[in-house]
Write a protein that holds these residues in place. Structure first.
Motif, PDB file in Angstrom:
ATOM      1  N   GLN A 243      -4.494   3.837   3.021  1.00 40.71           N
ATOM      2  CA  GLN A 243      -5.658   4.659   3.357  1.00 40.71           C
ATOM      3  C   GLN A 243      -5.591   5.100   4.811  1.00 40.71           C
ATOM      4  OE1 GLN A 243      -8.816   4.733   1.030  1.00 40.71           O
ATOM      5  NE2 GLN A 243      -8.791   6.658   2.136  1.00 40.71           N
TER       6      GLN A 243
ATOM      7  N   HIS B 271      -9.688   5.501  -7.424  1.00 34.38           N
ATOM      8  CA  HIS B 271      -8.305   5.535  -6.966  1.00 34.38           C
ATOM      9  C   HIS B 271      -7.420   6.419  -7.836  1.00 34.38           C
ATOM     10  CE1 HIS B 271      -8.931   2.584  -3.852  1.00 34.38           C
ATOM     11  NE2 HIS B 271      -9.607   1.839  -4.711  1.00 34.38           N
TER      12      HIS B 271
ATOM     13  N   GLN C  91      -2.606   0.459  -2.318  1.00 31.73           N
ATOM     14  CA  GLN C  91      -2.907   1.794  -1.824  1.00 31.73           C
ATOM     15  C   GLN C  91      -2.906   1.791  -0.298  1.00 31.73           C
ATOM     16  OE1 GLN C  91      -5.370   4.443  -3.581  1.00 31.73           O
ATOM     17  NE2 GLN C  91      -5.124   3.687  -5.649  1.00 31.73           N
TER      18      GLN C  91
ATOM     19  N   ALA D 260      -5.508   9.215  -6.094  1.00 29.47           N
ATOM     20  CA  ALA D 260      -4.490   8.926  -5.098  1.00 29.47           C
ATOM     21  C   ALA D 260      -3.125   9.465  -5.523  1.00 29.47           C
ATOM     22  CB  ALA D 260      -4.403   7.418  -4.872  1.00 29.47           C
TER      23      ALA D 260
ATOM     24  N   ALA E 267     -12.433   9.948  -1.294  1.00 24.03           N
ATOM     25  CA  ALA E 267     -11.783   8.669  -1.058  1.00 24.03           C
ATOM     26  C   ALA E 267     -12.463   7.528  -1.783  1.00 24.03           C
ATOM     27  CB  ALA E 267     -11.764   8.367   0.441  1.00 24.03           C
TER      28      ALA E 267
ATOM     29  N   SER F  93      -6.536   8.568  -0.458  1.00 24.11           N
ATOM     30  CA  SER F  93      -5.542   7.506  -0.303  1.00 24.11           C
ATOM     31  C   SER F  93      -4.214   7.883  -0.966  1.00 24.11           C
ATOM     32  CB  SER F  93      -6.080   6.207  -0.902  1.00 24.11           C
ATOM     33  OG  SER F  93      -6.414   6.405  -2.260  1.00 24.11           O
TER      34      SER F  93
ATOM     35  N   ALA G 148     -12.966   8.386   5.870  1.00 22.01           N
ATOM     36  CA  ALA G 148     -11.862   8.093   4.957  1.00 22.01           C
ATOM     37  C   ALA G 148     -11.237   9.371   4.427  1.00 22.01           C
ATOM     38  CB  ALA G 148     -12.366   7.239   3.803  1.00 22.01           C
TER      39      ALA G 148
END
Length: 621
Positions: A240, A17, A238, A20, A13, A254, A251
């Protein structure tokens, strides 16, 4: 393996990013103007708050079903019987507003406004506790936050009551409360998300959900789901998920929100999701592909409410400590509650909690009372308190007709830090004071005043391994109960000529949470109970006063919405009597010190609880 997996998820996480995945979004209600969205808690419909169109009840496709005109932003709701209670911000009046909605009849009720605040309110969220009290949290600018009591069960109060202020992050805009875990979550835009205890009697503290130090990220709106938190990052568009794992939040990878420039608002019900793009004003819906693993719910302890409370003590901070109940020998309704103020002295209240007397004799910690003490030629009732200024016993005579207290002398002790005190009066009529110090030492004194001057003769000494405080004597069975704060409760023979052999009553564990504080005996002649202040979880444990000391469960003192009396927490001392004192006290009275005075926030005080309510709550035999 479990922790390795969690750390792997955290690494995935936080490493960037790029990992994702895209969330499949579709436009929803293209013609709808809305700043805030919510799912109806008891039906398929949705709610919207609009600065242009007011409060809207919508069907699943976004078609309008009912409208309440106005200019609104922020939105939260709770089911209330067949209706829904909605909280929002009225931008025209700059006030938080609550309103009921009959979703079946598609009718809005009459709005209830909270008083205008002296700060701009950014967001509102609702919380219903285990006693069905309804609260609204206000999130304001510059770190200002408040909790208000607004209803009980399905009914809104005629006048909302401010419960407490909360220090919140300076740039907070959004909040959500998980009723099951009693957690308030608030965003701090450039820092992350924080969790706070939501219960009004809880200690004010915060736990990080997720924090970051990255100017490319932002903490936005969030939605609590069973076992976790779903949060928006408006800068990176994003979504999460944070899974709760004890006091930690872990976490998960995402999800990217394609086509969304600035995700501003979020609502979730089950796997259904609604969000708003603040850049375009467009609304989107989606179905989530991941979800949190629900956590085990917290045990729900029964609650009883105080029927009266005392005037607040006259000193700030940790001041009020231990109560005692003096019983009027002829007129029980004229009995008094004594209380120590460990920054001032001894206080006396009537049964409505009105302050009648204050004796500013120094830092008194614990107090106990017994009748029929011979003070020279005079028979009085006697109150004895531990005096931390002098490491002594402070004695007070009580007039058996008027209840008036007078100083009656002092007995010095060799204790370096005197702490707790209790009295023992066997059938022979002698009176003993048992004092303890923070080092675990107990000293037993025989009190007498043959010439009108009180004196104490040391007749026994014993010790426990760590810090004690609370103690209470069972005069009938000649048994002494003592509390060792981090260990549990012990029973020992109260007679001075007997060995002080300790027998365990109950240890700190699942039912009793350290610190062990006040101890008191309910003695009705039928069945006797020992009541223990379990300070670590703000509860009161009831056990049999005879071996094998079976436990009957714990309860909490919650708020009384009708009377406007807050609950009790962080309790030090307590006292109980089985005597019929009249009115609500026909089956006796429990008095507990309240370490956190709310509604309004004032100095500490004492709460009066009818014992009949404890009997009902725990189904005592």
């Amino acid at each position: 393996m479990r922790f390795s997996k969690l750390y792997l998820l955290m690494a995935l996480a936080t490493c960037g990013h790029a990992l994702a995945a895209d969330l499949a979004l579709t436009r929803w209600a293209p013609n709808l103007n809305a700043e805030a969205l919510a799912f109806l808690p008891n039906g398929p419909e949705r709610l919207a708050a609009s600065t242009r169109d007011g409060l809207l009840l919508l069907d699943e496709k976004g078609a309008e079903l009912a409208r309440f005109k106005g200019n609104f932003s922020s939105l939260d709701s709770r089911a209330a019987g067949a209706q829904v209670l909605v909280a929002t911000l009225d931008n025209q009046r700059q006030q938080a507003m609550l309103i009921s909605l009959d979703s079946a009849g598609k009718r809005w009720g009459t709005p209830l406004y909270l008083p205008t605040r002296d700060y701009p309110v950014n967001g509102v969220c609702l919380y219903r506790d285990s006693a069905a009290n309804l609260f609204v949290f206000l999130v304001g600018e510059e770190g200002k936050g408040e909790q208000w009591l607004v209803g009980n069960g399905p009914t809104l109060l005629a006048r909302p009551q401010r419960v407490r202020g909360l220090p919140l992050p300076p740039s907070a805009q959004f909040c959500q409360v998980d009723d099951a875990t009693h957690q308030l979550v608030v965003n701090e835009e450039n820092v992350g998300w924080w969790a706070y205890p939501a219960h009004p009697e809880a200690e004010v503290k915060r736990t990080p959900v997720a924090l970051f130090d990255n100017p490319g990220r932002a903490a936005g709106a969030m939605a609590l789901v069973p076992g976790g938190l779903v949060a928006l990052d408006p800068k990176t568009a994003q979504l999460q998920l944070f899974q709760q794992d004890g006091e930690r939040w872990v976490a998960q990878p995402s999800l990217h929100l394609p086509g969304v420039q600035e995700a501003e608002n979020l609502a979730i019900k089950g796997r259904q999701l609604l969000l708003r793009d603040d850049d375009s004003g467009n609304l989107y819906q989606a179905e989530l592909t991941w979800q949190a693993t629900p956590v085990a719910p917290l045990p729900v302890l029964p609650e009883v409410a105080a029927q009266r409370q005392t005037d607040p003590v006259g000193r700030q901070g940790d001041a009020a400590d231990d109560p005692a109940i003096w019983i009027h020998p002829q007129r029980p309704a004229q009995s008094r509650v004594l209380g120590t103020n460990k920054k001032q002295g001894l206080l006396a209240y009537d049964l409505d909690g009105k302050l009648l007397q204050e004796l500013a004799v120094g830092r008194l910690n614990n107090v106990d009372v017994r009748p029929n003490f011979k003070l020279g030629q005079q028979t009085v009732d006697l109150a004895v308190a531990s005096n931390r200024d002098h490491n002594s016993l402070s004695l007070f005579s009580i007039d058996r007709q008027s209840g008036e207290l007078r100083e009656a002398g002092e007995v010095p002790t060799p204790l370096k830090e005197i702490y707790g005190i209790c009295l023992f009066q066997p059938a022979s009529g002698e009176l003993y004071a048992i004092a303890n110090g923070k080092d675990g030492t107990f000293l037993q004194y025989r009190l007498s005043a043959p010439a009108g001057r009180v004196q104490g003769e040391l007749v026994r000494q014993f010790k426990v391994d760590s810090q004690p405080e609370g103690c209470v004597a069972d005069d009938q069975r000649q048994r002494l109960f003592i509390g060792e704060e981090d260990v549990g409760v012990w029973a020992v023979d109260a007679r001075a000529d007997q060995p002080a052999t300790l027998t365990s009553v109950i240890k700190v564990g699942a039912q009793l949470h350290a610190d062990v504080e006040g101890l008191a005996l309910y003695q009705s002649g039928a069945r006797d109970y020992l009541v223990i202040s379990s300070q670590g979880n703000d509860s009161y444990l009831v056990v049999d006063a005879e071996p094998p000391f079976a436990a009957h469960g714990a309860f909490r003192v919650g708020l009384n919405a009708e009377a406007g009396i807050d609950g009790a927490s962080e309790t030090d001392g307590l006292e109980v009597t089985a005597v019929n004192l009249g009115g609500p006290w026909s089956q006796g009275m429990l008095v507990v010190q309240d370490g956190r005075k709310r509604m309004p926030e004032q100095t500490q005080n004492f709460k009066f609880v009818p014992w009949r309510d404890v009997t009902r709550a725990l189904k005592l035999p």
